[in-house]
Design a protein around this motif. Structure first.
Motif, mmCIF file in Angstrom:
data_model
loop_
_atom_site.group_PDB
_atom_site.id
_atom_site.type_symbol
_atom_site.label_atom_id
_atom_site.label_comp_id
_atom_site.label_asym_id
_atom_site.label_seq_id
_atom_site.Cartn_x
_atom_site.Cartn_y
_atom_site.Cartn_z
ATOM 1 N N UNK A 118 16.162 0.886 -4.306
ATOM 2 C CA UNK A 118 15.188 0.260 -3.416
ATOM 3 C C UNK A 118 15.916 -0.707 -2.504
ATOM 4 N N UNK A 119 15.850 -0.418 -1.226
ATOM 5 C CA UNK A 119 16.522 -1.295 -0.256
ATOM 6 C C UNK A 119 15.914 -2.695 -0.323
ATOM 7 N N UNK A 120 14.599 -2.771 -0.413
ATOM 8 C CA UNK A 120 13.926 -4.077 -0.409
ATOM 9 C C UNK A 120 14.381 -4.924 -1.591
ATOM 10 N N UNK A 121 14.528 -4.288 -2.753
ATOM 11 C CA UNK A 121 14.885 -5.059 -3.951
ATOM 12 C C UNK A 121 16.387 -5.300 -4.083
ATOM 13 N N UNK A 122 17.178 -4.595 -3.284
ATOM 14 C CA UNK A 122 18.640 -4.691 -3.447
ATOM 15 C C UNK A 122 19.203 -6.017 -2.952
ATOM 16 N N UNK A 123 18.485 -6.658 -2.040
ATOM 17 C CA UNK A 123 19.017 -7.887 -1.455
ATOM 18 C C UNK A 123 20.072 -7.609 -0.397
ATOM 19 N N UNK A 124 20.345 -6.328 -0.129
ATOM 20 C CA UNK A 124 21.361 -5.991 0.873
ATOM 21 C C UNK A 124 20.789 -6.153 2.282
ATOM 22 N N UNK A 125 21.683 -6.448 3.212
ATOM 23 C CA UNK A 125 21.277 -6.528 4.621
ATOM 24 C C UNK A 125 21.298 -5.145 5.245
ATOM 25 N N UNK A 126 22.187 -4.291 4.751
ATOM 26 C CA UNK A 126 22.321 -2.941 5.294
ATOM 27 C C UNK A 126 22.678 -1.980 4.163
ATOM 28 N N UNK A 127 22.220 -0.729 4.306
ATOM 29 C CA UNK A 127 22.482 0.265 3.246
ATOM 30 C C UNK A 127 22.622 1.654 3.891
#
Ligand code: PLP
Length: 396
Positions: free
Chosen positions: A191-200
């Motif tokens: 999950x991009x939202x839960x990853x805390x990443x700015x970009x994926x």
């Protein structure tokens, strides 16, 4: 097709991708203002929303690219240039040595041409990022850090990285995190939202879409300097006519992969473990990456990786090929010259140990019979590869 154990390189096109391609052929340019253009735009918007939902992102965060390599280049260069442009002190890129070449070589290019300073994040013997070491590197001089980039799962060893924890640490330090989720997306929950990443970064052909479609997910509050200039498509971050057909296929397979993820992961890990049980106990064989039995949650369900003492990975690959099995060594080969894997070297293996590497990756076409046939062939071939290695070393 012979029994195929190289799904991490590319997986065959899925029927749902084929249907999406047929269903979307003949569409106009989605930037055109006429009725046909508007219909193409609607189709693109709908596919973008489905892809975003599958990746835990908002549709506005999806930047369509030609694949994982482009997405990684855009993230690493785009974040570096943006952050450095805002503050010239930000020259550091923190990354583990196990990154895919799409990230590693991009960072090295920035080092050579754009004054970037690369700081390697150590990994343990299983190829997992050492969190405490990263905490130390983040604390050292946060103002000097342009970005952190850590892949979600490694393409050779299948090792899954603690991305969410890293995301939290980067957020606290106020630095953006890019994660290459090309191998993880569709294989384990992402999950991009839960990853805390700015970009994926994600890529279509790893999950059954055609080669040539991928995406970079970019959080709405994150600014990126574009790498490619032109018509201003994709939020002005990635110019070029949008590939609606490819996007529709990507959305279809992404949705399918996520819907069937838990069942397929269980099926593939059971088949993978069968192979692990056959090769693991053989003399001279070492399973690499997190233990598939003891720490299954730490590795991709479809990946088995091992090294064989005294054997050459390439000769094992060719013997398996002759026996009708498609496999990989996992490491790059430049102009026909086999090189020990940079991933295994980063994990602390010697060149000698890294030489006899073999990667088996399973996927949606893998049947029980394929696995049984490979399980029957592997002990003999591994033995043969060891003998060949021994004979070669005696000749030297
Ligand atoms: N990142 C990882 C981890 C990969 O495994 C790959 C493909 O092998 C890529 C990036 C590159 O993706 P693509 O082939 O879509 O350019």
């Amino acid at each position: 097709m012979p029994p195929y154990f190289d799904h991490a390189a590319t997986t065959p096109l899925k029927p749902s991708a084929g249907q999406a391609i047929t269903g979307h052929s003949g569409l106009a340019n989605p930037s055109s203002l006429h009725g046909s253009g508007r219909r193409a735009r609607l189709a693109a918007d709908s596919a973008r929303a489905r892809l975003a939902a599958a990746a835990g992102a908002d549709p506005s965060e999806v930047i369509i690219t030609s694949g994982g390599t482009e997405a990684d280049n855009l993230a690493v260069k785009g974040l570096y240039w943006q952050r450095r442009g805002e503050d010239a002190r930000r020259r550091r890129i923190l990354l583990p040595g196990i990154e895919h070449h799409a990230v590693l070589d991009t960072a090295e290019w920035l080092e050579t041409h754009e004054e970037a300073e690369l700081v390697m994040i150590p990994v343990d013997r299983d190829g997992v990022v050492e969190i405490e070491a990263l905490a130390g590197l983040l604390a050292e001089d946060p103002e000097a850090i342009a970005l952190v980039t850590v892949m979600w799962a490694n393409n050779e060893t299948g090792a899954i990285q603690p991305v969410e924890e890293i995301g939290r640490m980067c957020a606290e330090a106020g630095v953006p995190l890019h994660t290459d989720a090309v191998q993880a997306f569709g294989s384990v929950p992402v999950s991009f939202a839960e990853s805390g990443a700015s970009a994926m970064a994600i890529s279509g052909h790893k999950i059954g879409a055609p080669v040539g479609i991928g995406a970079l997910l970019v959080r709405r509050d994150v600014k990126l300097t574009p790498v490619q200039h032109g018509g201003g498509q994709e939020r002005d971050i990635r110019s070029g006519t949008l590939d609606v057909v490819g996007l529709a296929a990507f959305a279809a397979v992404a949705e399918e992969a996520v819907d069937s993820l838990s069942g397929e992961a269980a099926r593939l890990s059971r088949l993978r473990n069968r192979l692990a049980d056959v090769v693991g106990p053989l003399e001279g064989v070492t399973l690499r990456g997190p233990d598939p039995r003891a720490r299954p949650e730490k590795r991709l369900p479809n990946n088995l990786h091992f090294t064989v003492d005294g054997a050459e990975g390439d000769s094992m690959l060719f013997m398996l090929d002759m026996a009708g099995f498609d496999t990989a060594t996992g490491s790059a080969c430049t102009a026909g010259v086999p090189r020990p894997s940079h991933v295994l070297l980063a994990m602390g293996l010697s060149e000698e140990e890294a030489r006899g590497a073999q990667r088996l990756t399973l996927g949606w076409t893998t049947a029980e019979e394929d696995v049984e046939a490979l399980a029957a062939a592997l002990p003999g071939i591994i033995d043969q590869a060891k003998q060949a290695g021994l004979a070669a070393s005696r000749r030297q």
